[in-house]
Design an enzyme around this catalytic site. Structure first.
Site, short mmCIF file in Angstrom:
data_model
loop_
_atom_site.label_atom_id
_atom_site.label_comp_id
_atom_site.label_asym_id
_atom_site.label_seq_id
_atom_site.Cartn_x
_atom_site.Cartn_y
_atom_site.Cartn_z
N GLU A 1 -3.25 7.67 -4.32
CA GLU A 1 -3.10 6.36 -3.68
C GLU A 1 -2.82 5.26 -4.69
OE1 GLU A 1 -5.98 4.64 -0.42
OE2 GLU A 1 -6.58 3.81 -2.36
N TYR B 1 0.86 -1.19 0.00
CA TYR B 1 0.00 0.00 0.00
C TYR B 1 0.89 1.23 0.00
CZ TYR B 1 -3.24 3.62 1.38
OH TYR B 1 -3.97 4.78 1.39
#
Ligand code: GDP
Ligand code: MN
Length: 379
Positions: free
Chosen positions: A189, A101
């Protein structure tokens, strides 16, 4: 404003972040053709502006063009969290070794951007954050100095990134920081950023949010807005420069100032009611703006009463009252209207509304109580 995955990844790629080859399709036939061009296995991905597409069945692997067509047809017929899938992204499939992530977002409390990373990326990141927060690494970015390479290296070490990927990871991090700055993003992101079996670091997914208040200087991004998924009343409000958010209650609210709007909503709730919207008509609102606002509020069939809470500072109450009168002519509301005017030219405003068949109130509490009562009667 949210961007679609394919839009976000195209931007990432311009800043040197590796992404899989692929294109968007609106039909199964197109998806098949893209799969043929790419050759080999592909992944078909629903392009909707919500997270968790994978878990909802909106991300599927296809072994050949025929299966790509079949899965694209299936996904194009889906509804994900209430949003119809109108487009799919067809990407070459990656063989994955690890899902990381990685994001940059605003930390309002710290008044700084923050870089966030985790070795446990992928579709369960929310659960990781909730249950094992120590697996989430955060590093604040000084807005004046910008992201420094050593910070990216520190984060890589903290998530135990294998050393051989250090250089590529730093490139991705610096690239994402440039994306974040250049686009006035509030979120950039990559989840997952994958290490592939053939030892490459690739941004498999992309998500971006752009600060609405910066869109005036981001014309290219503003063009990318997908209004298909916006509420029509919110699109209409945007045209008139009104901050409007539709809610589920039955008391329409027209207020000047965001703080006063929130207070009004709170007081409505205090008296047992539910607001139908948040609406800030802004300072110095003209009668045209007021008319537009009223039209927007009253097109919502749930609305059983409308509360006007106007504090005249820069905004003049007589101007708002004129707007209300013009709007009443135009939209002929059938629901009760409760009005509280205070401040600049309030006296004049109230006089204008005297014959307009409105319920007047002295205080906000009084106005909220009357609105809740009126809405109950209307139900
Ligand atoms: P999201 O669920 O909306 O976040 O969509 P993602 O694009 O992140 O995809 C969800 C998950 O599908 C990823 O975390 C991967 O595990 C898997 N996935 C996506 N693309 C590929 C791919 O090319 N190959 C493989 N093997 N898995 C993929
Ligand atoms: Mn994802």
């Amino acid at each position: 404003m949210k961007l679609h995955e394919y839009q976000s990844k195209t931007i990432f790629s311009k800043y040197g972040i590796p992404i899989p080859k692929g294109r968007v399709a609106a039909t199964a036939q197109e998806a098949k053709q893209i799969a043929e061009e790419l050759g080999g296995r592909v992944v078909i991905k629903a392009q909707v502006l919500v997270g968790g597409r994978g878990k909802a069945g909106g991300v599927k692997l296809a072994k050949d063009p025929a299966e790509a067509a079949q899965l694209a047809a299936q996904i194009l017929g889906m509804d994900i969290k209430g949003l119809p899938v109108r487009k799919v992204l067809v990407d070459e499939a990656s063989a994955i070794d690890q899902e990381i992530y990685f994001s940059i977002t605003n930390d309002r409390a710290a008044k700084k951007p923050v870089m966030i990373a985790s070795a446990a990326g992928g579709i369960d990141i929310e659960e990781v954050a909730a249950k094992t927060p120590d697996k989430i690494i955060k590093s604040h970015i000084d807005p004046l100095l910008g992201l420094r390479e050593y910070q990216a290296r520190d984060v890589a070490v903290a998530i135990d990134l294998p050393r051989e990927y250090m250089k590529d990871f730093v490139k991705v991090a610096m690239g994402l920081w440039e994306v974040y700055k250049a686009t006035d993003a509030t979120l950039a992101e990559i989840n997952p950023l994958v290490i592939t079996k053939d030892k490459k670091l690739v941004a498999l997914d992309g998500k971006m949010m752009i600060d609405d208040s910066a869109l005036f200087r981001q014309p290219d991004l503003n063009e990318m807005r997908d209004t298909d998924e916006d509420d029509p009343s919110e699109i209409e409000a945007r045209k008139y420069g009104l901050s409007f958010i539709k809610l589920d209650g039955n008391i329409g609210c027209m207020v000047n100032g965001a703080g006063l709007a929130m207070t009004s909503m709170d007081v409505i709730k205090l008296f047992g009611g539910e607001p139908a919207n948040f609406l800030d008509i802004g300072g110095g609102a003209s009668s045209e703006k007021v008319t537009a606002a009223m039209r927007i509020i009253l097109t919502d069939p749930n609305v059983k009463a409308v509360l006007f809470n106007i504090f005249g500072g820069i905004t003049r109450c007589d101007e708002v009252a004129r707007g209300i009168l013009i709007a009443m002519e135009e939209v002929k509301p059938k629901v009760p209207m409760i009005v509280r005017l205070v401040g600049t030219n309030a006296e004049e405003g109230r006089k204008l509304l005297e014959n307009a068949n409105m319920i007047t109130a002295e205080t906000l509490a009084d106005a909220a109580r009357k609105s809740v009562e009126a809405a109950k009667k209307g139900n």
